[in-house]
Scaffold this active site. Structure first.
Site, PDB file in Angstrom:
ATOM      1  N   SER A  16       1.088  -1.199   0.067  1.00 46.29           N
ATOM      2  CA  SER A  16       0.045  -0.139   0.117  1.00 46.29           C
ATOM      3  C   SER A  16       0.859   1.286  -0.024  1.00 46.29           C
ATOM      4  O   SER A  16       2.063   1.232   0.316  1.00 46.29           O
ATOM      5  CB  SER A  16      -0.785  -0.077   1.240  1.00 46.29           C
ATOM      6  OG  SER A  16      -1.477   1.172   1.343  1.00 46.29           O
ATOM      7  N   TYR A  70      -1.887  -0.437  10.209  1.00 47.42           N
ATOM      8  CA  TYR A  70      -2.161  -0.936   8.786  1.00 47.42           C
ATOM      9  C   TYR A  70      -0.810  -0.797   7.956  1.00 47.42           C
ATOM     10  O   TYR A  70      -0.419  -1.735   6.958  1.00 47.42           O
ATOM     11  CB  TYR A  70      -3.203  -0.257   7.991  1.00 47.42           C
ATOM     12  CG  TYR A  70      -3.461  -0.488   6.534  1.00 47.42           C
ATOM     13  CD1 TYR A  70      -3.706  -1.671   6.199  1.00 47.42           C
ATOM     14  CD2 TYR A  70      -3.193   0.297   5.518  1.00 47.42           C
ATOM     15  CE1 TYR A  70      -4.141  -1.905   4.966  1.00 47.42           C
ATOM     16  CE2 TYR A  70      -3.463   0.150   4.377  1.00 47.42           C
ATOM     17  CZ  TYR A  70      -3.746  -1.206   3.799  1.00 47.42           C
ATOM     18  OH  TYR A  70      -3.905  -1.415   2.786  1.00 47.42           O
TER      19      TYR A  70
HETATM   20  N1  NAD Z   1      -8.439   0.100  -2.398  1.00 45.49           N
HETATM   21  C1  NAD Z   1      -7.487   0.488  -2.012  1.00 45.49           C
HETATM   22  O1  NAD Z   1      -7.509   1.793  -2.002  1.00 45.49           O
HETATM   23  C2  NAD Z   1      -6.207  -0.102  -1.610  1.00 45.49           C
HETATM   24  C3  NAD Z   1      -5.035   0.654  -1.540  1.00 45.49           C
HETATM   25  C4  NAD Z   1      -3.696   0.227  -0.872  1.00 45.49           C
HETATM   26  C5  NAD Z   1      -3.691  -1.200  -0.658  1.00 45.49           C
HETATM   27  N2  NAD Z   1      -4.909  -2.061  -0.880  1.00 45.49           N
HETATM   28  C6  NAD Z   1      -4.787  -3.475  -0.619  1.00 45.49           C
HETATM   29  O2  NAD Z   1      -5.318  -4.056  -1.670  1.00 45.49           O
HETATM   30  C7  NAD Z   1      -5.841  -5.437  -1.456  1.00 45.49           C
HETATM   31  C8  NAD Z   1      -7.262  -5.582  -1.949  1.00 45.49           C
HETATM   32  O3  NAD Z   1      -7.911  -4.345  -1.441  1.00 45.49           O
HETATM   33  P1  NAD Z   1      -9.587  -4.172  -1.494  1.00 45.49           P
HETATM   34  O4  NAD Z   1      -9.755  -2.527  -1.754  1.00 45.49           O
HETATM   35  O5  NAD Z   1     -10.129  -4.991  -2.660  1.00 45.49           O
HETATM   36  O6  NAD Z   1     -10.118  -4.525  -0.055  1.00 45.49           O
HETATM   37  P2  NAD Z   1     -11.252  -5.394   0.147  1.00 45.49           P
HETATM   38  O7  NAD Z   1     -11.616  -5.422   1.622  1.00 45.49           O
HETATM   39  O8  NAD Z   1     -12.439  -4.947  -0.621  1.00 45.49           O
HETATM   40  O9  NAD Z   1     -10.967  -6.852  -0.189  1.00 45.49           O
HETATM   41  C9  NAD Z   1     -10.077  -7.735   0.669  1.00 45.49           C
HETATM   42  C10 NAD Z   1     -11.083  -9.152   0.717  1.00 45.49           C
HETATM   43  O10 NAD Z   1      -9.994  -9.842   1.463  1.00 45.49           O
HETATM   44  C11 NAD Z   1     -10.997 -10.547   2.458  1.00 45.49           C
HETATM   45  N3  NAD Z   1     -10.110 -11.024   3.753  1.00 45.49           N
HETATM   46  C12 NAD Z   1      -9.854 -10.254   4.716  1.00 45.49           C
HETATM   47  N4  NAD Z   1      -9.066 -11.095   5.507  1.00 45.49           N
HETATM   48  C13 NAD Z   1      -9.076 -12.151   5.140  1.00 45.49           C
HETATM   49  C14 NAD Z   1      -8.611 -13.471   5.509  1.00 45.49           C
HETATM   50  N5  NAD Z   1      -7.864 -13.482   6.762  1.00 45.49           N
HETATM   51  N6  NAD Z   1      -8.647 -14.677   4.705  1.00 45.49           N
HETATM   52  C15 NAD Z   1      -9.470 -14.642   3.655  1.00 45.49           C
HETATM   53  N7  NAD Z   1     -10.124 -13.332   3.120  1.00 45.49           N
HETATM   54  C16 NAD Z   1      -9.876 -12.235   3.923  1.00 45.49           C
HETATM   55  C17 NAD Z   1     -12.194  -9.730   2.954  1.00 45.49           C
HETATM   56  O11 NAD Z   1     -13.192 -10.420   3.084  1.00 45.49           O
HETATM   57  C18 NAD Z   1     -12.173  -8.673   1.466  1.00 45.49           C
HETATM   58  O12 NAD Z   1     -13.246  -9.486   0.564  1.00 45.49           O
HETATM   59  C19 NAD Z   1      -5.826  -5.579   0.301  1.00 45.49           C
HETATM   60  O13 NAD Z   1      -4.561  -6.137   0.630  1.00 45.49           O
HETATM   61  C20 NAD Z   1      -5.540  -4.004   0.492  1.00 45.49           C
HETATM   62  O14 NAD Z   1      -4.816  -3.958   1.831  1.00 45.49           O
HETATM   63  C21 NAD Z   1      -6.236  -1.645  -1.305  1.00 45.49           C
END
Ligand code: NAD
Length: 345
Positions: free
Chosen positions: A137, A162
């Site tokens: 991130s 985080y």
């Molecule tokens: N969306 C953003 O702006 C952003 C920015 C930087 C980093 N990220 C990273 O990108 C990745 C995806 O983000 P996103 O926006 O799709 O988030 P999201 O929360 O929509 O998707 C993450 C998914 O992982 C699942 N999950 C969480 N913990 C889990 C576990 N222990 N076992 C199995 N499933 C689990 C959740 O149910 C969720 O559906 C994440 O790692 C997030 O930290 C996202």
């Protein structure tokens, strides 16, 4: 990626579901295994909705798609999953996301983001995965004041748990790549947005509050800039990276920023969002944004600016996100208006 078995964790999430949709449309002979623990951090119905669209898409695709409700924090289950499917490529998107939530729920970040990621790396080691791509991130840059943020900048001062968990993933991955030669690519995403996005993120929350006639709070008195990145661009970046594991570098480990390289002032962002919501009929034509906003101080864990340097991504893959904010917010607003009217979930 045809003929490959691809494991995507967090498949019911925002980025995971979009990545899987694209894989199902672009390829006709891959096996895609998606897992997600379907936690209640935000509306589970939205996750189910994304999954039902994925199953629909899979029925039109030549690819096999299989979903398993599974937690990456469970070592034994992860081991069995890898043993059964023997994935060639793994994309780890499962994580406990969100900066503010980490203040009240720190254990979720350790369990999913660090212990869960460790289980994935262990399984990749045991079953000789060709490439592990994982989500990091922009938050790892913390309060850095040298802009734009480059992968070479120091990232040792996280301002939230985080961010610390994501930086830890990068370090753990480096050590596994070094010790066991597992090709790994970490992707630092910058504020990803788009249709069916995350209800905990500002653009979605703002849309909800404004639609209900409320006032939104704009942090740091509006003096914030974010590098908003449209989800389709992020998916294109992940796809490009997935196909090319790091080669000829020791250890086989790379980190890339995936951001728009064009930070927007929060006040302009809010104005564009409100205009696009008006355009789609979510807000009335005479809506006055100034009456619906309140300027408040910075929140703990937040940073004033995010700004990606994407030179490395462009150099290695000939690609960098470029969707203009208005175009992306228009797509979000259109989805939001439709979704709201038909109550599809
Ligand atoms: N969306 C953003 O702006 C952003 C920015 C930087 C980093 N990220 C990273 O990108 C990745 C995806 O983000 P996103 O926006 O799709 O988030 P999201 O929360 O929509 O998707 C993450 C998914 O992982 C699942 N999950 C969480 N913990 C889990 C576990 N222990 N076992 C199995 N499933 C689990 C959740 O149910 C969720 O559906 C994440 O790692 C997030 O930290 C996202």
């Amino acid at each position: 990626m045809n003929k490959k078995t691809i494991l995507i964790t967090g498949v019911a999430g925002f980025i995971g579901s979009n990545l899987t949709t694209t894989l199902l449309s672009k390829y006709d002979d891959a096996t895609i295994i998606g897992i997600d623990n379907m936690n209640e951090y935000y509306d589970v119905e939205l996750k189910r909705h994304r999954l039902s669209l994925l199953h629909e898409k899979a029925s039109e695709s030549g690819c096999v798609f299989e979903f398993r409700e599974q937690d990456i924090g469970e070592a034994e289950e992860m081991h069995r999953l890898f043993q059964h499917f023997r994935p060639n490529i793994v994309v780890n998107l499962a994580a406990q996301a969100g900066v503010r939530y980490s203040i009240d729920h720190p254990e979720e970040y350790i369990r999913s983001n660090i212990v869960g990621f460790f289980h994935i790396m262990e399984a990749c080691r045991r079953y000789e995965v060709e490439h592990l791509v994982f989500a990091s991130s922009s938050s790892v840059y913390g309060g850095n004041t040298k802009y734009p943020f480059s992968e070479e900048d120091p990232v040792d001062q996280p301002v939230s748990l985080y961010a610390a968990s994501k930086k830890s993933d990068e370090l753990l991955a480096y050590s596994y790549a070094k010790l066991y030669g597992i090709p790994m690519t970490g992707l630092r995403f910058f504020t990803v947005y788009g249709p069916a996005g995350r209800p905990d993120m500002a653009y979605y929350k703002f849309a909800e509050i404004l639609k209900n006639g409320g006032k939104i709070q704009i942090y740091n008195y509006g003096n914030c800039k974010r590098d908003f990145t449209y989800v389709d661009d992020v998916v294109d970046g992940i796809l490009a990276v997935m196909k090319k594991p790091p080669k000829g570098v020791e250890p086989p480990y790379r980190i890339y920023n995936i951001g728009n390289s064009s930070p927007e002032n929060l006040m302009d962002f809010v104005q564009i969002l409100s205009e696009e919501l008006q355009r789609c009929g979510v807000l009335p034509k005479d809506f006055d944004m100034k009456e619906h906003q309140e300027l408040v101080p910075m929140q703990p864990g937040d940073v004033p600016v995010t700004f990606a340097d994407t030179t490395r991504l462009e150099k290695d893959f000939g690609f960098a996100p470029k969707t203009p904010l208005r175009q992306g917010l228009r797509k979000f607003a259109e989805w939001y208006a439709d979704f709201d009217r038909t109550k599809t979930i």
